[in-house]
Enzyme design. Structure first.
Site, PDB file in Angstrom:
ATOM      1  CG  ASN A  46      33.008  45.024  28.231  1.00 36.90           C
ATOM      2  OD1 ASN A  46      34.107  44.514  28.027  1.00 36.90           O
ATOM      3  ND2 ASN A  46      31.893  44.312  28.292  1.00 36.90           N
ATOM      4  CB  ALA A  84      38.934  38.105  28.225  1.00 41.63           C
ATOM      5  CB  THR A  89      39.489  39.664  22.302  1.00 39.22           C
ATOM      6  OG1 THR A  89      38.951  40.969  22.579  1.00 39.22           O
ATOM      7  CG2 THR A  89      39.025  38.693  23.377  1.00 39.22           C
ATOM      8  NE  ARG A 132      35.651  32.743  33.778  1.00 35.32           N
ATOM      9  CZ  ARG A 132      36.933  32.856  34.063  1.00 35.32           C
ATOM     10  NH1 ARG A 132      37.704  33.596  33.268  1.00 35.32           N
ATOM     11  NH2 ARG A 132      37.453  32.253  35.117  1.00 35.32           N
ATOM     12  CG  HIS A 135      41.754  35.162  37.282  1.00 38.42           C
ATOM     13  ND1 HIS A 135      40.764  35.541  36.384  1.00 38.42           N
ATOM     14  CD2 HIS A 135      41.183  35.270  38.515  1.00 38.42           C
ATOM     15  CE1 HIS A 135      39.668  35.867  37.047  1.00 38.42           C
ATOM     16  NE2 HIS A 135      39.897  35.718  38.334  1.00 38.42           N
ATOM     17  CB  CYS A 137      59.645  23.759  46.506  1.00 39.65           C
ATOM     18  SG  CYS A 137      60.104  23.686  44.755  1.00 39.65           S
TER      19      CYS A 137
END
Length: 246
Positions: free
Chosen positions: A217, A21, A25, A33, A118, A129
């Site tokens: 990160n 994420a 952002t 989360r 995800h 279907c």
């Protein structure tokens, strides 16, 4: 540290990029989360409840269309564009993502090189279907009836093409992600807390298989201690200079 990062990328021949994420952002898309995120304000609807209850399906679609209002106009940022540039040069073989926003494809990464663990929140699928339905079509069905929207072909249950809590991970995407991870010599984890499994297990698989591991990160992660290089900084401003984006 930026020079170390650039050197690692230059000497690698098969890079896998893994995104969470944090890369989105910077495009204004909220992190579901993290503290203050959407799931801290409302409990997610479990997949079994979605299947069982028409009321839960109506509520899921109400939330979906409400949340989507905050995403209108979201565009790929410098982080996405830097990843796309690395893919374009042939350096990056695959982009494995936990995100559902389609911004990697919008940035120019070929859809066949994006592995969405995800799912994708920009369209819906029939659980019966498998037919794809565009969200605007589903919105019309939702707004003109008290019933949850149903498939136009088989009348099956329609659901956003994402993986819900309690829903099995997609087998084909997990297989492709494992194959790409085992084939890489550099695994670059970007914008992920690396706490959501089984997706967060791929950096570990790469490292155990002999690949170098870089983590970019803003905050520390649980896997920092096994990484070859860790950078805690903004994603776009860190990645853009590596591929000389203005």
């Amino acid at each position: 540290m930026a020079s170390d990062f650039k050197r690692e990328i230059e000497r690698a021949s098969r890079v896998v990029v893994f995104t969470g994420a944090g890369i989105s952002t910077e495009s204004g898309i909220p992190d579901f989360r993290s503290p203050g995120g959407i799931w801290t304000k409302m409990s997610p609807i479990n997949f079994d409840d979605f299947l069982r209850s028409p009321e839960m399906r109506r509520e899921a679609w109400r939330r979906k269309f409400e949340i989507d209002k905050t995403l209108i106009g979201a565009e790929p940022n410098k982080g996405h564009m830097a990843v796309a540039k690395l893919v374009d040069t042939g350096k990056v073989t695959h982009v494995i993502t936990q995100n559902i926003d389609n911004l990697h494809q919008n940035s120019g990464v070929p859809a066949g090189k994006v592995i969405e663990l995800h799912g994708n929140g920009t369209y819906a699928k029939c659980l019966g279907c498998g037919l794809r339905h565009e969200l605007e079509e589903v919105r019309v069905l939702y707004e003109r009836s008290d019933e949850p929207p149903a498939c136009r072909v088989c009348d099956g249950i329609l659901k956003s093409a994402t993986i819900s809590f309690g829903q099995a991970m997609p087998e084909e995407e997990m297989r492709r992600a494992e194959e790409a991870t085992l084939a890489c010599d550099l695994f670059l984890a970007i914008g992920s807390s690396l706490q959501v499994y089984p997706a967060a297990g791929f950096p570990i698989v790469a490292k155990r298989n002999g690949a170098r591991l870089i983590i970019l990160n803003r905050e520390p992660t649980e896997l920092d201690e096994i990484a070859d290089l860790v950078i805690h900084d903004e994603i776009g401003p860190t990645l853009a200079p590596l591929v000389m984006l203005n």
